[in-house]
Design a protein around this motif. Structure first.
Motif, PDB file in Angstrom:
ATOM      1  N   LEU A  64      30.573  62.387  25.468  1.00  0.00           N
ATOM      2  CA  LEU A  64      29.852  63.544  26.013  1.00  0.00           C
ATOM      3  C   LEU A  64      28.462  63.099  26.496  1.00  0.00           C
ATOM      4  O   LEU A  64      28.008  63.510  27.569  1.00  0.00           O
ATOM      5  CB  LEU A  64      29.716  64.647  24.947  1.00  0.00           C
ATOM      6  N   GLY A  65      27.814  62.238  25.698  1.00  0.00           N
ATOM      7  CA  GLY A  65      26.499  61.714  26.082  1.00  0.00           C
ATOM      8  C   GLY A  65      26.568  60.997  27.421  1.00  0.00           C
ATOM      9  O   GLY A  65      25.739  61.219  28.312  1.00  0.00           O
ATOM     10  N   HIS A  66      27.587  60.170  27.572  1.00  0.00           N
ATOM     11  CA  HIS A  66      27.772  59.402  28.795  1.00  0.00           C
ATOM     12  C   HIS A  66      27.916  60.357  29.983  1.00  0.00           C
ATOM     13  O   HIS A  66      27.314  60.160  31.043  1.00  0.00           O
ATOM     14  CB  HIS A  66      29.028  58.540  28.622  1.00  0.00           C
ATOM     15  N   LEU A  67      28.719  61.380  29.782  1.00  0.00           N
ATOM     16  CA  LEU A  67      28.959  62.365  30.842  1.00  0.00           C
ATOM     17  C   LEU A  67      27.658  63.074  31.239  1.00  0.00           C
ATOM     18  O   LEU A  67      27.306  63.169  32.423  1.00  0.00           O
ATOM     19  CB  LEU A  67      29.978  63.394  30.330  1.00  0.00           C
ATOM     20  N   LEU A  68      26.916  63.548  30.235  1.00  0.00           N
ATOM     21  CA  LEU A  68      25.693  64.315  30.521  1.00  0.00           C
ATOM     22  C   LEU A  68      24.615  63.414  31.131  1.00  0.00           C
ATOM     23  O   LEU A  68      23.933  63.802  32.079  1.00  0.00           O
ATOM     24  CB  LEU A  68      25.181  64.994  29.247  1.00  0.00           C
TER      25      LEU A  68
END
Ligand code: GDP
Ligand code: IMO
Ligand code: MG
Length: 422
Positions: free
Chosen positions: A283-287
């Protein structure tokens, strides 16, 4: 009177929500914290990041107070005011600095940064702004307060030298940088001259506003789980970021508060060390890939994770939240599945409340309930009914899980990307 504060680990979007709410306010009082905070407000193409100055400053008819519970880095505040002036935001006569607020001095920054270096892997991940050491000087009753900036220069210089000398006496043995007293005195004399017209008795000012029926917002900084009493200690800041702190910090009694607006993200982020049960690298990577979730004060990439209902339920209890303002819903727009943490698993037991010790908290594993994503943009929504049905289900479920009603929904950084529930 309304308190607006964060229900997670800071950066929930308090600045944005305060700016929207300030359209119907006369005063915004910043209760606690210092320039460790970074509150972002986007108005059209203009982006403002406020550190000490209350977010209400961007509405020309709103008065602002940095209250006594805050800690103020004088040079930092001067720079912030100058930045606003350059952008044609008037502060004189509108912005007030409580004489009761404690000062953050250069040696506090040296202690903060030196201590963090020494902690190595166990570091808190502070902003390095000297916040902890300034609050600790306040607690051991050796701090200087903003009101002292109005002293005759020779007396201010004497008090500053005394503090710097005390610092330098132990600096080397503690691994802290030594500080030049002469430089500190010069820097503070300059800042004092600039800030003197802003000084006021913060408590009297707040109570006059109350007595004359003004509409008042109290702006919290940081978030509930960075609160020195109720957060993930020791991975916390050094002030009280919860509703009680809003009262102590401003001198406004709890009986004067009618409304507590808890600001939270539709997911979770935190900057710095400490437990984070729902942290999720993907999720961090996506955001981060969307250019989101970089700290507004230090530029550090924020750690990201799923919504944690155990955490927010506790925040609702601690603050007596009367309504929630959920931001960054649009951050979840592209996801097919959205997990929400509804309980923790620790040593074979299921917990519905967070454990006391951070070390236990760090060992907790999330129990997820998975929601279906809506897989369409929400950024154009201007009413609750404009939201995809699955987004409405997600938000209503969160409200049910944490035990507080939905108030405001935010689907973008802009003022207009905000609407009320229902
Ligand atoms: P604060 O410290 O609580 O005021 O929050 P920050 O300003 O540090 O971080 C929140 C970030 O999210 C800022 O960049 C805001 O502009 C942004 N923001 C706030 N609400 C929304 C939203 O609903 N959607 C999006 N995309 N960004 C938002
Ligand atoms: P706003 O008001 C997010 C975090 C730091 C660190 C811990 C202690 O923008 O939400 P400190 O410098 O206060 O001693 O650092 O607290 N922290 C914040 N995290 N938002 C903030 O403020 C923060 N202010 C401090 O990252 O983990
Ligand atoms: Mg912030």
């Amino acid at each position: 009177m309304t308190i607006v504060l964060g229900l997670q680990w800071g950066d929930e979007g308090k600045g944005k929500i305060l700016d929207v709410m300030a359209a119907e306010a006369d005063w915004v009082l910043r209760a606690q914290g210092g320039n460790n905070a970074g509150h972002t407000v986007e108005i059209g193409k203009e982006k403002y990041v406020l550190h000490l100055v209350p977010s209400g400053i961007l509405r020309s008819d709103v008065s602002c107070l940095i209250a006594g519970g805050a800690v103020v880095d004088p040079s930092g505040l001067v720079k912030e005011i100058e930045g606003l002036t350059q952008r044609k935001i008037r502060t004189r006569g509108r912005l007030h600095l409580a004489a009761q607020a404690h000062l953050v001095l250069p040696h506090h920054r040296a202690v903060d940064q030196g201590s963090e270096k020494r902690r190595g892997h166990g570091k808190i991940g502070t902003t390095g702004r000297g916040i902890g050491p300034a609050y600790s000087d306040k607690a051991i009753r050796v701090g200087l307060r903003a009101g002292e900036l109005a002293l005759p220069p020779a007396e201010l210089a004497r008090r500053l030298r005394e503090r710097v000398t005390a610092h330098n006496r132990v600096a080397r043995s503690q691994g802290w940088e030594k500080i030049s007293a002469t430089q500190t005195v010069r820097e503070m004399a300059q800042a004092a001259k600039f800030l003197r017209p802003y000084l006021a008795d913060g408590v009297t000012l707040a109570h006059r506003a109350v007595a004359s029926g003004k509409r008042i917002l109290i702006e919290g900084a940081q978030g509930t789980f960075l609160d020195v009493d109720h957060g993930t200690y020791p991975f916390v800041t050094s002030s009280h970021c919860t509703a009680g702190g809003a009262c102590t910090g401003t001198g406004v009694p709890p009986t004067a508060i009618q409304r507590v607006v808890g600001v939270l993200k539709a997911y979770t982020t935190r900057v710095g060390g400490g437990p984070f049960v729902t942290e999720d690298g993907t999720l961090g990577h996506l955001l981060h890939g969307m250019g989101r979730e970089f700290g507004s004060t230090t530029g550090r990439a924020r750690r990201c994770g799923w919504f944690d209902a155990v955490l927010v339920r506790r925040a609702v209890q601690l603050n007596g939240v009367t309504e929630m303002a959920i931001t960054n819903l649009d951050g979840l727009d592209g996801l097919e599945k959205i997990p929400v943490c509804v309980g923790y698993r620790l040593k074979g037991k299921i917990l519905s409340e967070p454990p006391v010790e951070s070390s236990d908290w760090a060992k907790c594993r999330p129990i997820y309930r998975v929601f279906e994503g809506w897989c369409e943009p929400t950024t154009e929504a201007r009413h609750w009914r404009d939201l995809p049905r699955k987004a409405r289900i997600y938000l209503s479920a969160i409200a049910g899980l944490v035990g507080a009603p939905l108030g405001i929904i935010s689907v973008g950084a802009g003022r207009e990307q905000t609407f009320r529930h229902g």
